[in-house]
Design an enzyme around this catalytic site. Structure first.
Site, PDB file in Angstrom:
ATOM      1  N   LEU A 126       9.720   1.123   0.380  1.00  0.00           N
ATOM      2  CA  LEU A 126       8.989   1.554   1.571  1.00  0.00           C
ATOM      3  C   LEU A 126       8.413   0.349   2.316  1.00  0.00           C
ATOM      4  O   LEU A 126       8.621   0.195   3.521  1.00  0.00           O
ATOM      5  CB  LEU A 126       7.861   2.518   1.150  1.00  0.00           C
ATOM      6  CG  LEU A 126       6.926   3.000   2.252  1.00  0.00           C
ATOM      7  CD1 LEU A 126       7.703   3.751   3.330  1.00  0.00           C
ATOM      8  CD2 LEU A 126       5.840   3.916   1.663  1.00  0.00           C
ATOM      9  N   SER A 127       7.701  -0.528   1.609  1.00  0.00           N
ATOM     10  CA  SER A 127       6.977  -1.624   2.264  1.00  0.00           C
ATOM     11  C   SER A 127       7.927  -2.633   2.898  1.00  0.00           C
ATOM     12  O   SER A 127       9.059  -2.821   2.442  1.00  0.00           O
ATOM     13  CB  SER A 127       6.091  -2.362   1.255  1.00  0.00           C
ATOM     14  OG  SER A 127       5.175  -1.465   0.681  1.00  0.00           O
ATOM     15  N   SER A 133       0.400  -0.630   4.343  1.00  0.00           N
ATOM     16  CA  SER A 133      -0.482   0.549   4.433  1.00  0.00           C
ATOM     17  C   SER A 133      -0.006   1.490   5.532  1.00  0.00           C
ATOM     18  O   SER A 133      -0.030   2.710   5.377  1.00  0.00           O
ATOM     19  CB  SER A 133      -1.920   0.122   4.735  1.00  0.00           C
ATOM     20  OG  SER A 133      -2.375  -0.767   3.754  1.00  0.00           O
ATOM     21  N   ILE A 158       9.454  -5.067  -3.631  1.00  0.00           N
ATOM     22  CA  ILE A 158      10.058  -3.902  -4.273  1.00  0.00           C
ATOM     23  C   ILE A 158      10.082  -4.091  -5.791  1.00  0.00           C
ATOM     24  O   ILE A 158      10.884  -4.884  -6.331  1.00  0.00           O
ATOM     25  CB  ILE A 158      11.483  -3.644  -3.716  1.00  0.00           C
ATOM     26  CG1 ILE A 158      11.409  -3.507  -2.182  1.00  0.00           C
ATOM     27  CG2 ILE A 158      12.108  -2.427  -4.373  1.00  0.00           C
ATOM     28  CD1 ILE A 158      10.391  -2.490  -1.671  1.00  0.00           C
ATOM     29  N   GLN A 334     -15.142 -12.361 -18.543  1.00  0.00           N
ATOM     30  CA  GLN A 334     -16.507 -12.900 -18.681  1.00  0.00           C
ATOM     31  C   GLN A 334     -16.916 -12.974 -20.157  1.00  0.00           C
ATOM     32  O   GLN A 334     -17.456 -13.984 -20.622  1.00  0.00           O
ATOM     33  CB  GLN A 334     -17.478 -12.000 -17.890  1.00  0.00           C
ATOM     34  CG  GLN A 334     -18.869 -12.555 -17.747  1.00  0.00           C
ATOM     35  CD  GLN A 334     -18.917 -13.730 -16.777  1.00  0.00           C
ATOM     36  OE1 GLN A 334     -17.964 -13.978 -16.047  1.00  0.00           O
ATOM     37  NE2 GLN A 334     -20.005 -14.451 -16.796  1.00  0.00           N
ATOM     38  N   GLU A 361       0.504   1.835  -3.915  1.00  0.00           N
ATOM     39  CA  GLU A 361       0.457   3.320  -3.826  1.00  0.00           C
ATOM     40  C   GLU A 361      -0.790   3.801  -3.095  1.00  0.00           C
ATOM     41  O   GLU A 361      -1.398   4.784  -3.480  1.00  0.00           O
ATOM     42  CB  GLU A 361       0.516   3.997  -5.216  1.00  0.00           C
ATOM     43  CG  GLU A 361       1.337   3.359  -6.300  1.00  0.00           C
ATOM     44  CD  GLU A 361       2.795   3.197  -5.965  1.00  0.00           C
ATOM     45  OE1 GLU A 361       3.191   3.475  -4.812  1.00  0.00           O
ATOM     46  OE2 GLU A 361       3.532   2.732  -6.837  1.00  0.00           O
TER      47      GLU A 361
HETATM   48  C1  LIG Z   1       2.842  -6.239  -7.334  1.00  0.00           C
HETATM   49  C2  LIG Z   1       3.205  -5.354  -6.183  1.00  0.00           C
HETATM   50  C3  LIG Z   1       4.212  -4.410  -6.323  1.00  0.00           C
HETATM   51  C4  LIG Z   1       4.599  -3.646  -5.225  1.00  0.00           C
HETATM   52  N1  LIG Z   1       5.634  -2.749  -5.368  1.00  0.00           N
HETATM   53  C5  LIG Z   1       6.080  -2.059  -4.282  1.00  0.00           C
HETATM   54  C6  LIG Z   1       7.214  -1.192  -4.371  1.00  0.00           C
HETATM   55  O1  LIG Z   1       7.806  -1.013  -5.436  1.00  0.00           O
HETATM   56  N2  LIG Z   1       7.645  -0.568  -3.255  1.00  0.00           N
HETATM   57  C7  LIG Z   1       7.029  -0.706  -2.058  1.00  0.00           C
HETATM   58  O2  LIG Z   1       7.471  -0.086  -1.087  1.00  0.00           O
HETATM   59  N3  LIG Z   1       5.932  -1.514  -1.928  1.00  0.00           N
HETATM   60  C8  LIG Z   1       5.450  -2.193  -3.016  1.00  0.00           C
HETATM   61  N4  LIG Z   1       4.368  -3.018  -2.919  1.00  0.00           N
HETATM   62  C9  LIG Z   1       3.725  -3.173  -1.613  1.00  0.00           C
HETATM   63  C10 LIG Z   1       2.435  -2.358  -1.525  1.00  0.00           C
HETATM   64  O3  LIG Z   1       2.727  -0.991  -1.483  1.00  0.00           O
HETATM   65  C11 LIG Z   1       1.700  -2.808  -0.269  1.00  0.00           C
HETATM   66  O4  LIG Z   1       1.261  -4.127  -0.529  1.00  0.00           O
HETATM   67  C12 LIG Z   1       0.516  -1.926   0.053  1.00  0.00           C
HETATM   68  O5  LIG Z   1       0.980  -0.699   0.596  1.00  0.00           O
HETATM   69  C13 LIG Z   1      -0.442  -2.578   1.044  1.00  0.00           C
HETATM   70  O6  LIG Z   1       0.261  -2.992   2.171  1.00  0.00           O
HETATM   71  P1  LIG Z   1       0.131  -4.491   2.725  1.00  0.00           P
HETATM   72  O7  LIG Z   1       0.298  -5.412   1.595  1.00  0.00           O
HETATM   73  O8  LIG Z   1       1.060  -4.599   3.877  1.00  0.00           O
HETATM   74  O9  LIG Z   1      -1.349  -4.600   3.205  1.00  0.00           O
HETATM   75  P2  LIG Z   1      -1.907  -4.202   4.664  1.00  0.00           P
HETATM   76  O10 LIG Z   1      -1.422  -2.841   5.032  1.00  0.00           O
HETATM   77  O11 LIG Z   1      -1.618  -5.317   5.604  1.00  0.00           O
HETATM   78  O12 LIG Z   1      -3.465  -4.143   4.363  1.00  0.00           O
HETATM   79  C14 LIG Z   1      -4.226  -5.323   4.120  1.00  0.00           C
HETATM   80  C15 LIG Z   1      -5.628  -4.932   3.697  1.00  0.00           C
HETATM   81  O13 LIG Z   1      -6.234  -4.159   4.732  1.00  0.00           O
HETATM   82  C16 LIG Z   1      -6.729  -2.954   4.175  1.00  0.00           C
HETATM   83  N5  LIG Z   1      -6.615  -1.867   5.144  1.00  0.00           N
HETATM   84  C17 LIG Z   1      -5.500  -1.370   5.710  1.00  0.00           C
HETATM   85  N6  LIG Z   1      -5.803  -0.341   6.537  1.00  0.00           N
HETATM   86  C18 LIG Z   1      -7.157  -0.198   6.469  1.00  0.00           C
HETATM   87  C19 LIG Z   1      -8.093   0.689   7.083  1.00  0.00           C
HETATM   88  N7  LIG Z   1      -7.706   1.647   7.929  1.00  0.00           N
HETATM   89  N8  LIG Z   1      -9.409   0.518   6.787  1.00  0.00           N
HETATM   90  C20 LIG Z   1      -9.833  -0.440   5.934  1.00  0.00           C
HETATM   91  N9  LIG Z   1      -8.995  -1.298   5.324  1.00  0.00           N
HETATM   92  C21 LIG Z   1      -7.671  -1.174   5.589  1.00  0.00           C
HETATM   93  C22 LIG Z   1      -5.854  -2.664   2.972  1.00  0.00           C
HETATM   94  O14 LIG Z   1      -6.522  -1.821   2.049  1.00  0.00           O
HETATM   95  C23 LIG Z   1      -5.639  -4.056   2.431  1.00  0.00           C
HETATM   96  O15 LIG Z   1      -6.737  -4.407   1.616  1.00  0.00           O
HETATM   97  C24 LIG Z   1       3.934  -3.790  -4.006  1.00  0.00           C
HETATM   98  C25 LIG Z   1       2.894  -4.726  -3.869  1.00  0.00           C
HETATM   99  C26 LIG Z   1       2.532  -5.490  -4.945  1.00  0.00           C
HETATM  100  C27 LIG Z   1       1.433  -6.480  -4.790  1.00  0.00           C
END
Ligand SMILES: Cc1cc2nc3c(=O)[nH]c(=O)nc-3n(C[C@H](O)[C@H](O)[C@H](O)COP(=O)(O)OP(=O)(O)OC[C@H]3O[C@@H](n4cnc5c(N)ncnc54)[C@H](O)[C@@H]3O)c2cc1C
Length: 381
Positions: A126-127, A133, A158, A334, A361
């Site tokens: 998805l990402s 997000s 992924i 800690q 998730e």
């Molecule tokens: C180890 C790991 C494994 C992963 N595995 C998968 C996978 O298998 N498949 C897949 O599709 N993705 C995967 N991901 C991606 C993960 O789903 C995304 O990182 C996650 O959805 C957050 O998206 P982003 O990193 O683009 O952060 P962003 O969307 O850019 O957000 C950045 C920060 O802003 C905050 N934020 C966003 N919107 C708001 C709001 N409205 N109000 C307040 N705060 C907000 C978020 O909480 C976050 O802290 C993985 C990520 C990691 C680190």
């Protein structure tokens, strides 16, 4: 195809049996796999032998009809041993659960038995580099091309992407989102390993580039243009449930490590275990692991009952358990002092892995917003 399930009675709580597997075959190797940034094929094969990839599937599709409450206990135990392994189970569960819920009869018959055995490993795509997000802001596009679809775009972060055989891929179809089941070896797909991740590095993340990838019409899973509220919601719900259960396992691992360490460590002739401030941290771990497990049990029971309230219950369980795991693992570091930073002890890994659960998730912030929204909706009813 039939599946050989070794020993697991779906009606019995599997935790006891899985505990031995985790203690004997996962815990001793988790730090080594963390450093190697991969889980060995032999371990994945052992998960197949134990029938743990998708035990919730019915027997006709190769599963053992294990209730979700028990699946949750399996993911808790595996999470206690190694979050990278649990992550592979999580995304596989999301894919197998999606095929079960939204697949056509043909897709179920073709894919589920191999997903049950782990012969096919699933990944959830998805990402993207510019959308996480905001999941419906996908830049990956699928265009109808007569006998199917042509897909172009990039998926990032992924889990299991380096080893997956079957991708559950979300792409924009016009103004909406659709979901597709895509063999990872389809021409036009390039898999690039992502290494050096702070947490769960053994979960073998990848970037997946799709360059004019042709998909047959049968690749579509779930309703065309309606994937956001259906396939995506359902898959993410299973993912949240699994991550919540795995986070309870992380808290228990922290508790085990800290009880062991404080029992042996002396400061000025007094055992750490005797110090009230240390005992308070230990009691918080006990309480949060038990509370987290109860929230997971609630979400699992609602799934078993087919009650849609399970979706909010999984949000609540994941929010609670993942944030509690972050606190527990920070306290575990800690309590271990300088040893907490050392690769000789598992708590640094537990801390890094716990942080992942607050991002995937549905991040902690999104959970806070969603749970509060529900409170206001409830009040208006
Ligand atoms: C180890 C790991 C494994 C992963 N595995 C998968 C996978 O298998 N498949 C897949 O599709 N993705 C995967 N991901 C991606 C993960 O789903 C995304 O990182 C996650 O959805 C957050 O998206 P982003 O990193 O683009 O952060 P962003 O969307 O850019 O957000 C950045 C920060 O802003 C905050 N934020 C966003 N919107 C708001 C709001 N409205 N109000 C307040 N705060 C907000 C978020 O909480 C976050 O802290 C993985 C990520 C990691 C680190």
């Amino acid at each position: 195809m039939t599946t050989t399930m070794i020993g697991l009675d779906p009606l019995a709580d599997p935790a006891e049996e899985v505990r031995h597997f985790v203690d004997d075959e996962i815990v001793p190797h988790a730090d080594e796999w963390d450093r190697a940034e991969r889980i060995p094929r032999e371990l994945l094969g052992r998960i197949s032998e134990l029938g743990l990839w998708a035990p919730f599937l019915p027997p006709e599709h190769g599963g053992s009809a294990m209730p979700w409450t028990h699946v949750g206990r399996v993911h808790e135990e595996v999470g206690r041993g190694c979050s990278s392994v649990r992550s592979l189970l999580t995304v596989h569960t999301m894919v197998a659960g999606t095929v079960q819920r939204w697949g056509t009869d043909e897709q179920r018959a073709r894919l589920l038995p191999a997903l049950a055995t782990g012969e096919l490993l699933g990944a959830f795509c998805l990402s993207e580099p510019d959308s996480g997000s905001a999941a419906d802001a996908s830049g990956t596009v699928a265009v109808a091309d007569g006998d199917g679809w042509t897909v172009t775009g990039t998926k990032k972060w992924i889990t299991g992407g380096q080893i997956a055989d079957l991708l559950l891929l979300f792409a924009r179809t016009g103004d909406a989102m659709s979901a597709f089941l895509v063999p990872a070896d389809t021409p036009g797909i390039t898999v690039t390993p992502l290494t050096g991740m702070m947490g769960t590095p053994g979960s073998m993340l990848a970037q997946i580039d799709l360059d004019s990838v042709h998909l047959d019409a049968e690749a579509l899973v779930g309703p065309e243009n309606w994937a956001a509220g259906t396939v995506m919601t359902g898959a993410l719900d299973l993912g949240r449930f699994s991550v919540a259960c795995g986070s309870v396992g992380v808290i228990r691992a922290c508790l085990d490590a800290c009880v062991d360490y404080t029992t042996r460590r002396q400061v000025k002739g007094t055992g750490l275990a005797e110090l009230p401030l240390i005992r308070r941290k230990i009691s918080d771990m006990v309480v949060s692991s038990r509370a987290g497990r109860l929230l997971c049990a609630e979400a699992g029971s609602l799934k078993d009952a087919g009650d849609p309230a399970t979706i909010m219950a999984s949000w609540v369980a994941k929010y609670y358990a993942s944030t509690a795991a972050t606190r527990a693992s920070a306290e575990a570091v800690q309590i271990h002092g300088a040893n907490g930073f050392s690769p000789e002890y598992p708590v640094a890994r537990l801390y890094r892995d716990a942080r992942v659960a607050e991002v995937i998730e549905g991040s902690t912030e999104l959970q806070q917003l969603t749970i509060a929204d529900e409170a206001y909706r409830e009040a208006r009813r």
